[in-house]
Design an enzyme around this catalytic site. Structure first.
Site, PDB file in Angstrom:
ATOM      1  N   SER A   1      42.673  41.523  36.677  1.00  0.00           N
ATOM      2  CA  SER A   1      42.390  40.614  37.787  1.00  0.00           C
ATOM      3  C   SER A   1      43.695  40.079  38.385  1.00  0.00           C
ATOM      4  CB  SER A   1      41.476  39.490  37.292  1.00  0.00           C
ATOM      5  OG  SER A   1      40.911  38.772  38.349  1.00  0.00           O
TER       6      SER A   1
ATOM      7  N   ASP B   1      31.532  44.059  41.148  1.00  0.00           N
ATOM      8  CA  ASP B   1      32.677  43.156  41.201  1.00  0.00           C
ATOM      9  C   ASP B   1      33.104  42.967  42.656  1.00  0.00           C
ATOM     10  OD1 ASP B   1      35.099  41.812  40.961  1.00  0.00           O
ATOM     11  OD2 ASP B   1      36.015  43.263  39.595  1.00  0.00           O
TER      12      ASP B   1
ATOM     13  N   HIS C   1      33.086  42.114  36.677  1.00  0.00           N
ATOM     14  CA  HIS C   1      34.449  41.611  36.565  1.00  0.00           C
ATOM     15  C   HIS C   1      34.625  40.920  35.206  1.00  0.00           C
ATOM     16  CE1 HIS C   1      38.210  40.242  38.485  1.00  0.00           C
ATOM     17  NE2 HIS C   1      38.085  39.190  37.690  1.00  0.00           N
TER      18      HIS C   1
END
Length: 352
Positions: free
Chosen positions: A194, A289, A319
């Site tokens: 991320s 996501d 995610h």
């Protein structure tokens, strides 16, 4: 650090839930979720259901309460510490003092093994080495490399570009001191999930363009790479799949507040003019996501620039899957693929 009693009870409850026969797990999770030609994995759907029942959320009110909630709840999904992996605390000199880091060494790792400089996710605002402890352990053990997990500065106390400055400083330290860390300086990779994937991608770009030490490999797990544009996946998965549209806005507003040029490639690496010459990359996205499409756009641009890149869409996952190692099997399978890619990517020394 032993988790609080109520967290231990909740974690045991989650493990019990995942141990139920599949028909019962399906009953708890609800009907299959299908969006954009993809079906959400039962493990992921059950996790979202448990999150809904517990009232847990990635962002909870203030920055301080969100950090505290993440730190307390990490034991629910990360699982017991993966062993055997040795740990050692490292201090990385920086202009603002010292950057804390943890070195993870798998059992019987050779002295000249590869090394991954790892940047944790959390939107540049939450997350820590603690929240990603088992992720780092997993990668160290199953890729057979050392992992240096970096405690970079967080926003809003330290907005952009503080995190990126620390990320680059940590890579430079790892490359220069690789021998002291038990690694081959020609086999130092960068990676993260991320926001950490963002930091890894930018570090690879900056290091390549300035000359000197360059990462041998990039491990980018559902990275955020463009802070300027809303793509289709952000609309499709805006709510209900762990990371939400509101969360993304909250994170970027803290990290890159008003006055910051969000098209700067050191914030939005997808927008860099030239991606040629970058190190090989493994990019994983999750099907459900909001960040999916920008990660895949980055993979396409790298490929167009002649960079060796392997894109892997985990079409049935959400995610954050690299942190959900203590529940179900599917999340571990996805991270095992990433560990395999890292092992291959660092199997041979990169050219100096």
């Amino acid at each position: 650090m032993v988790p609080p009693a109520h967290i231990r009870v909740q974690a045991a409850g989650a493990r019990l839930m995942y141990g139920l026969p599949r028909p019962l797990r399906r009953l708890v999770a609800g009907k299959p979720v299908r969006i954009d030609g993809q079906e959400l994995a039962l493990d992921a759907q059950l996790l979202l259901r448990l999150q809904q029942l517990s009232g847990a959320a990635l962002v909870r009110g203030s920055v301080e309460s969100s950090r505290a909630a993440l730190d307390a709840s990490r034991h629910l999904v990360s699982g017991p510490p993966i062993q055997p992996v040795l740990t050692r605390e490292i201090g990385i000199p920086a202009h603002h003092g010292e950057i804390a880091a943890t070195l993870y060494t798998p059992e019987e790792a050779p002295h000249d093994s590869g090394l991954l400089v790892f940047y944790h996710g959390g939107g540049w605002v939450v997350g820590s080495r603690r929240s990603h402890d088992n992720t780092a352990r997993f990668l160290a053990k199953y890729a057979g490399v050392r992992v240096l997990s970096v405690e970079y500065r967080l926003a809003p106390e330290h907005p952009f570009p503080a995190a990126q400055e620390d990320a680059l400083t940590a890579f430079d330290f790892a490359h220069e001191k690789a021998g002291d860390l038990g690694a081959d300086p020609r086999r130092v990779a960068v990676g993260g999930d991320s926001a950490g994937g963002n930091l890894a991608a930018v570090t690879a770009q900056v290091a390549t363009r300035r000359g000197g030490g360059v990462p041998a490999f990039q491990l980018l797990l559902y990275p955020g790479v463009d802070a300027t544009r809303r793509r289709r996946s952000r609309e499709l998965f805006a709510d209900g799949f762990f990371l939400t549209d509101d969360h993304m806005t909250w994170f970027i507003d803290h990290y890159a507040p008003e006055g910051v040029d969000r098209s700067d490639p050191t914030l939005s690496p997808l927008l860099a003019d030239d991606l040629s010459g970058l190190p090989p990359a493994y990019i994983a996205t999750a099907g459900f996501d909001p960040l999916r499409d920008e990660g895949e756009a980055y993979a396409a641009r790298l490929a167009d620039a002649g960079v060796p890149v392997a894109l892997s869409r985990q079409s049935d996952l959400i995610h954050g899957y690299a942190n959900f190692l203590g529940v179900g099997r599917r999340f571990r399978e996805a991270l095992a693929e990433a560990a395999g890619a890292l092992k291959v990517g660092l199997s041979r020394p990169a050219a100096e």
